[in-house]
Design an enzyme around this catalytic site. Structure first.
Site: not given
Ligand SMILES: Cc1cc2nc3c(=O)[nH]c(=O)nc-3n(C[C@H](O)[C@H](O)[C@H](O)COP(=O)(O)O)c2cc1C
Length: 378
Positions: A276, A130, A156
């Site tokens: 996301h 980030y 991201t």
């Molecule tokens: C609990 C949680 C925390 C997340 N934290 C981040 C993060 O810190 N950085 C990021 O780029 N994406 C983050 N994401 C998005 C994930 O990288 C990803 O895009 C997303 O979970 C994909 O969808 P799915 O959970 O349905 O597989 C997060 C997603 C979840 C569920």
């Protein structure tokens, strides 16, 4: 539960094992959660062609993502606070991914640090960045990821301002949890989780505390974090990040073909078609519904990955058919981790592998790399 056969089974188990505020943190989207739901639901509208009497022996799910060999094209997505789903969660998930042969991506907002994960893995993992206002801290993060020999930087792009997730506000989300009456009552019913967390020193954002100026302890952390996302991040920043990093670069959070074309111009190695996990712009399209349009627009100028809503091996294959070279899972591995620790992450990957393998065969294909638009009914 007698036998765990699906990602939904792992989710049910995680709900019982993980404190409510952290289970909800995973199982939530922004505002009405319509995009979060659409990510999953839209996969159901896509149908395979069933083919018969073709040789389906010697099947293989092996492929590559950004030139790296993968046992199947399914990486673990970067997720914040993973060490709150289970003690030392990022270290355990990284080990499970390494043993399975798929990439693990460590979030900037992880509980275990880059160095913690490097200390328990032998193969390179990926690091998600980030871009924060404190540029010295960002330079330092990039350098630490390099020193740890991370083999890709995942930048991201879709979180320069935080989408609102109502559950997190109502639950008073924090790491570690505050000792309110509601939390104490909830934690009392999750003794294994409590024991795990009591037994580790990794309970807050270890990529940040001790590394960022003005964040000496946890009490100053939450205000620092929310103020830190840089709303001025632009395409120009991608150039200096690429240069400072000097390795494979993946741009995550593209949902529009014009942005995809701009991303291809940067010289990055891949984009991730992603919203996301429905946690940012509620009302945005599901990832799978825009994947084909984006993949067609960029052609072979940049590798295309996708995430969002994958809950089975069939979903992975549908994404590959529509133009993704690789995919990521977020919640499926988090539910596995919350349910059963490292074994649960392995279980999530095994479930997806088995579903992919059987589906591949019933579609009349032997190589996952042969799956294309022809395998879908249109
Ligand atoms: C609990 C949680 C925390 C997340 N934290 C981040 C993060 O810190 N950085 C990021 O780029 N994406 C983050 N994401 C998005 C994930 O990288 C990803 O895009 C997303 O979970 C994909 O969808 P799915 O959970 O349905 O597989 C997060 C997603 C979840 C569920």
């Amino acid at each position: 539960m007698s036998e765990i056969l699906t990602i939904a089974d792992l989710k049910d188990l995680a709900r019982r094992k993980v404190p409510k505020m952290f289970f909800d943190y995973a199982d939530s989207g922004a505002w009405t959660e319509s995009t979060y739901r659409a990510n999953e639901e839209d996969f159901g509208k896509i149908k395979f062609r069933q083919r018969v009497l073709v040789d389906m022996s010697n099947r293989s799910l092996e492929s590559t993502m950004i030139g790296q060999k993968v046992a199947m094209p399914v990486a673990l997505a970067p997720t914040g606070l993973t060490g709150m789903q289970h003690a030392d969660g990022e270290m355990l998930a990284a080990q499970a991914a390494e043993e399975f042969g798929v990439p693990f991506t460590l979030s900037t907002m992880s509980i275990c640090s880059i160095e913690d994960v490097a200390s328990v893995t032998k193969k390179p993992f990926w690091f998600q960045l980030y871009v924060l206002r404190d540029k010295d801290f960002v330079f330092n993060l990039i350098d630490r990821a390099k020193a740890a020999k991370c083999s890709a930087l995942v930048l991201t792009l879709d979180l320069q301002i935080l989408g609102q997730r109502h559950k997190d506000i109502r639950n008073g989300l924090s790491a570690p949890p505050k000792m309110t009456l509601a939390n104490i009552i909830d934690l009392a019913s999750k003794p294994r989780w409590c024991l795990g967390i009591a037994g580790t020193k990794r309970r807050t954002f270890r990529n940040i505390v001790g590394h960022a100026k003005g964040v000496g302890d946890v009490s100053s952390l939450s205000s620092w974090t929310t103020e830190q996302f840089d709303p001025q991040l632009s395409w120009k920043d991608v150039a200096w990040i690429k240069e400072r990093w000097g390795g494979k670069l993946i741009l995550k959070g593209i949902l529009d073909k014009e942005d995809a074309l701009m991303a291809a111009e940067t010289g990055a190695d891949a984009i991730v078609v992603s919203n996301h996990g429905g946690r940012q712009l509620d009302g945005a399209a599901s990832s799978i519904s825009v994947l084909e349009e984006i993949a067609d627009a960029v052609g072979d100028r940049i590798e295309v990955h996708m995430d969002g809503g994958i809950r089975s091996g069939q979903d992975v294959l549908k994404a590959l058919c529509l133009g993704a070279k690789g995919t990521y899972i977020g919640r499926p591995f988090l539910y596995g981790l919350g349910a059963m620790g490292k074994a649960g992450v392995t279980k999530a990957l095994e479930i997806i592998r088995k579903e992919m393998d059987i589906t591949l065969a019933l579609c009349g294909k032997r190589l996952v790399t042969d799956m294309g638009k022809d395998q879908l009914r249109r």
